[in-house]
Design a protein around this motif. Structure first.
Motif, PDB file in Angstrom:
ATOM      1  N   PHE A 101       0.840  -1.188   0.000  1.00 22.18           N
ATOM      2  CA  PHE A 101       0.000   0.000   0.000  1.00 22.18           C
ATOM      3  C   PHE A 101       0.873   1.235   0.000  1.00 22.18           C
ATOM      4  CE2 PHE A 101      -2.579  -3.316   1.785  1.00 22.18           C
ATOM      5  CZ  PHE A 101      -3.791  -3.128   1.137  1.00 22.18           C
ATOM      6  N   VAL A 102       0.390   2.287  -0.657  1.00 27.49           N
ATOM      7  CA  VAL A 102       1.068   3.572  -0.590  1.00 27.49           C
ATOM      8  C   VAL A 102       0.098   4.603  -0.036  1.00 27.49           C
ATOM      9  CG1 VAL A 102       2.734   3.168  -2.445  1.00 27.49           C
ATOM     10  CG2 VAL A 102       0.548   4.208  -2.978  1.00 27.49           C
ATOM     11  N   ASP A 103       0.632   5.486   0.788  1.00 33.93           N
ATOM     12  CA  ASP A 103      -0.109   6.643   1.255  1.00 33.93           C
ATOM     13  C   ASP A 103       0.446   7.841   0.507  1.00 33.93           C
ATOM     14  OD1 ASP A 103      -1.784   5.495   3.374  1.00 33.93           O
ATOM     15  OD2 ASP A 103       0.151   5.033   4.305  1.00 33.93           O
ATOM     16  N   LEU A 104      -0.458   8.583  -0.125  1.00 36.83           N
ATOM     17  CA  LEU A 104      -0.110   9.819  -0.808  1.00 36.83           C
ATOM     18  C   LEU A 104      -0.702  10.973  -0.006  1.00 36.83           C
ATOM     19  CD1 LEU A 104      -0.907   8.563  -4.409  1.00 36.83           C
ATOM     20  CD2 LEU A 104       1.343   8.743  -3.337  1.00 36.83           C
ATOM     21  N   ARG A 109      -3.541   3.881  -1.481  1.00 37.33           N
ATOM     22  CA  ARG A 109      -3.767   3.045  -2.657  1.00 37.33           C
ATOM     23  C   ARG A 109      -3.131   1.678  -2.488  1.00 37.33           C
ATOM     24  NH1 ARG A 109      -1.537   6.237  -7.909  1.00 37.33           N
ATOM     25  NH2 ARG A 109      -2.433   8.252  -7.438  1.00 37.33           N
ATOM     26  N   PRO A 110      -3.828   0.630  -2.921  1.00 35.21           N
ATOM     27  CA  PRO A 110      -3.179  -0.674  -2.991  1.00 35.21           C
ATOM     28  C   PRO A 110      -2.333  -0.717  -4.267  1.00 35.21           C
ATOM     29  CG  PRO A 110      -5.494  -0.862  -3.602  1.00 35.21           C
ATOM     30  CD  PRO A 110      -5.255   0.572  -3.237  1.00 35.21           C
ATOM     31  N   VAL A 111      -1.129  -1.242  -4.163  1.00 32.23           N
ATOM     32  CA  VAL A 111      -0.228  -1.320  -5.313  1.00 32.23           C
ATOM     33  C   VAL A 111       0.436  -2.691  -5.373  1.00 32.23           C
ATOM     34  CG1 VAL A 111       0.275   1.163  -5.410  1.00 32.23           C
ATOM     35  CG2 VAL A 111       1.724  -0.336  -4.013  1.00 32.23           C
ATOM     36  N   VAL A 150       8.527   0.011 -10.016  1.00 32.18           N
ATOM     37  CA  VAL A 150       7.230   0.485 -10.488  1.00 32.18           C
ATOM     38  C   VAL A 150       6.168  -0.040  -9.530  1.00 32.18           C
ATOM     39  CG1 VAL A 150       5.575   0.468 -12.389  1.00 32.18           C
ATOM     40  CG2 VAL A 150       8.040   0.448 -12.869  1.00 32.18           C
ATOM     41  N   LEU A 151       5.361   0.875  -9.000  1.00 29.62           N
ATOM     42  CA  LEU A 151       4.257   0.518  -8.121  1.00 29.62           C
ATOM     43  C   LEU A 151       2.969   0.691  -8.922  1.00 29.62           C
ATOM     44  CD1 LEU A 151       5.569   2.465  -5.008  1.00 29.62           C
ATOM     45  CD2 LEU A 151       5.714  -0.011  -5.397  1.00 29.62           C
ATOM     46  N   GLU A 152       2.417  -0.436  -9.364  1.00 22.25           N
ATOM     47  CA  GLU A 152       1.222  -0.416 -10.209  1.00 22.25           C
ATOM     48  C   GLU A 152      -0.029  -0.484  -9.347  1.00 22.25           C
ATOM     49  OE1 GLU A 152       2.178  -4.046 -12.301  1.00 22.25           O
ATOM     50  OE2 GLU A 152       2.904  -2.892 -14.028  1.00 22.25           O
ATOM     51  N   PRO A 153      -1.089   0.231  -9.736  1.00 23.30           N
ATOM     52  CA  PRO A 153      -2.329   0.188  -8.947  1.00 23.30           C
ATOM     53  C   PRO A 153      -2.958  -1.208  -8.958  1.00 23.30           C
ATOM     54  CG  PRO A 153      -2.535   1.718 -10.817  1.00 23.30           C
ATOM     55  CD  PRO A 153      -1.182   1.095 -10.896  1.00 23.30           C
ATOM     56  N   ARG A 154      -3.535  -1.575  -7.817  1.00 24.60           N
ATOM     57  CA  ARG A 154      -4.347  -2.790  -7.706  1.00 24.60           C
ATOM     58  C   ARG A 154      -5.787  -2.346  -7.543  1.00 24.60           C
ATOM     59  NH1 ARG A 154      -1.450  -4.600  -2.767  1.00 24.60           N
ATOM     60  NH2 ARG A 154      -3.543  -4.957  -1.998  1.00 24.60           N
ATOM     61  N   ASP A 156      -8.101  -3.922  -5.470  1.00 16.52           N
ATOM     62  CA  ASP A 156      -8.728  -4.241  -4.207  1.00 16.52           C
ATOM     63  C   ASP A 156      -8.804  -3.020  -3.313  1.00 16.52           C
ATOM     64  OD1 ASP A 156      -5.918  -4.552  -4.176  1.00 16.52           O
ATOM     65  OD2 ASP A 156      -5.994  -5.632  -2.306  1.00 16.52           O
ATOM     66  N   THR A 157      -9.615  -3.082  -2.291  1.00 16.11           N
ATOM     67  CA  THR A 157      -9.839  -1.953  -1.401  1.00 16.11           C
ATOM     68  C   THR A 157      -8.751  -1.885  -0.342  1.00 16.11           C
ATOM     69  OG1 THR A 157     -12.186  -2.282  -1.686  1.00 16.11           O
ATOM     70  CG2 THR A 157     -11.522  -0.893   0.140  1.00 16.11           C
ATOM     71  N   PRO A 158      -8.170  -0.683  -0.129  1.00 17.15           N
ATOM     72  CA  PRO A 158      -7.139  -0.558   0.906  1.00 17.15           C
ATOM     73  C   PRO A 158      -7.725  -0.634   2.305  1.00 17.15           C
ATOM     74  CG  PRO A 158      -7.586   1.577  -0.087  1.00 17.15           C
ATOM     75  CD  PRO A 158      -8.411   0.566  -0.835  1.00 17.15           C
ATOM     76  N   PRO A 159      -6.980  -1.192   3.247  1.00 15.73           N
ATOM     77  CA  PRO A 159      -7.454  -1.185   4.643  1.00 15.73           C
ATOM     78  C   PRO A 159      -7.277   0.213   5.210  1.00 15.73           C
ATOM     79  CG  PRO A 159      -5.258  -2.106   4.542  1.00 15.73           C
ATOM     80  CD  PRO A 159      -5.700  -1.846   3.117  1.00 15.73           C
ATOM     81  N   GLY A 160      -7.871   0.464   6.344  1.00 12.69           N
ATOM     82  CA  GLY A 160      -7.737   1.761   7.007  1.00 12.69           C
ATOM     83  C   GLY A 160      -6.316   1.991   7.459  1.00 12.69           C
TER      84      GLY A 160
END
Length: 161
Positions: A101-104, A109-111, A150-154, A156-160
């Motif tokens: 996961f990345v936090d922007l 976002r799940p990656v 490269v961090l590609e988007p996934r 699925d829903t990110p957890p809190g």
């Protein structure tokens, strides 16, 4: 060879200073969240994100703040380990378990992480060079090639948080 003809070797701060700077950056994130510790990349500038991987040995969540730029929907960073020897732990974790996961600044976002190869790596390295003029000189300080990650988007829903 004349002085002008020599390749300029970049000077890095001592390793303890680099590690301390990133430690402080992580603390700022914990204290203030994304508002002060993360920023978007701009024209000719990289941004920062918080990457959370799964520890390859412990299975625990591990987070690190990294520089990045956007390449379409992908986020691109370097596995540089402060330009020192060895691979950074987050990259080893990502190779063992690519889902992360990345936090922007404004979202989580799940990656899925992977190393860029071939022409893609060359293209993305050239983009990093636009942001960091001394990139090749700094990379030359490492005994091994620096991975372009490269961090590609996934989907699925990110957890809190």
């Amino acid at each position: 060879m004349s002085v002008e003809g020599r390749a300029k070797v970049p000077r890095l701060p001592p390793r303890w200073f680099i590690r301390t700077a990133w430690f402080v950056h992580r603390r700022l994130y914990r204290l203030f969240g994304a508002r002060f510790a993360l920023w978007r990349p701009g024209k000719g500038k990289w941004g920062t994100l918080r990457l959370t991987t799964t520890g390859r040995r412990t299975g625990r969540q591990r987070s690190v703040v990294l520089g990045y730029f956007e390449d379409g929907p992908d986020l691109v960073t370097l596995a540089m380990n402060g330009w020192g020897e060895g691979e950074p732990a987050w990259w080893l974790n990502l190779q063992a378990q690519p889902d992360a996961f990345v936090d922007l600044v404004d979202a989580r976002r799940p990656v899925r992480g992977r190393a860029a190869t071939g022409e893609e790596r060359a293209r993305l390295w050239a983009r990093w060079r636009e942001v960091q003029a001394d990139l090749d000189a700094f990379a030359g300080l490492r005994p091994t090639e620096t991975a372009v990650v490269v961090l590609e988007p996934r989907t699925d829903t990110p957890p809190g948080p």
